[in-house]
Design an enzyme around this catalytic site. Sequence first.
Site, mmCIF file in Angstrom:
data_model
loop_
_atom_site.group_PDB
_atom_site.id
_atom_site.type_symbol
_atom_site.label_atom_id
_atom_site.label_comp_id
_atom_site.label_asym_id
_atom_site.label_seq_id
_atom_site.Cartn_x
_atom_site.Cartn_y
_atom_site.Cartn_z
ATOM 1 N N GLU A 49 -3.572 6.185 7.877
ATOM 2 C CA GLU A 49 -3.386 5.422 6.640
ATOM 3 C C GLU A 49 -4.640 4.652 6.250
ATOM 4 O O GLU A 49 -4.986 4.582 5.075
ATOM 5 C CB GLU A 49 -2.201 4.464 6.769
ATOM 6 C CG GLU A 49 -0.855 5.154 6.827
ATOM 7 C CD GLU A 49 -0.477 5.867 5.542
ATOM 8 O OE1 GLU A 49 -0.945 5.479 4.453
ATOM 9 O OE2 GLU A 49 0.294 6.835 5.628
ATOM 10 N N ASP A 66 -1.383 0.929 -2.420
ATOM 11 C CA ASP A 66 -1.070 0.733 -1.013
ATOM 12 C C ASP A 66 -2.110 -0.216 -0.433
ATOM 13 O O ASP A 66 -3.292 -0.131 -0.767
ATOM 14 C CB ASP A 66 -1.096 2.064 -0.259
ATOM 15 C CG ASP A 66 -0.002 3.013 -0.697
ATOM 16 O OD1 ASP A 66 1.023 2.546 -1.217
ATOM 17 O OD2 ASP A 66 -0.174 4.224 -0.514
#
Length: 121
Positions: A49, A66
């Site tokens: 991520e 995000d």
Amino acid sequence: LLLLLALLTVVTKAKVFSRCELARLLQEEGLDGYGGYSLANWLCMAFYESTFNTAAQSIKADGSADYGIFQISSQQWCTDDHSPSDNRCRMACRDLLSSNITDDIICAKRIVRNPQGMDAW
């Protein structure tokens, strides 16, 4: 000028963890086995991520973003000034960008308690 100053403040508080350093911290915070996921699962997710970077941000096509080491979505989990949010973790997205990842961990635990578990990522 104020925006630039705010961005520089966030950058100076950011941190890129080493794998071992992050593993130790996640272990201390009780993530090993949390929600049925091993420490290796959490480390793998954080690496893919954000490459262990607390300042990581990615903007999506729908305008949401995000944030942080776990790339937590502004659409559901935190609130920012750019997109509507359910804000299920009851926090500002900018708080996910600092070197202190306690709030990131609390929110990640909240996320995996949902039926999707880690598939939410």
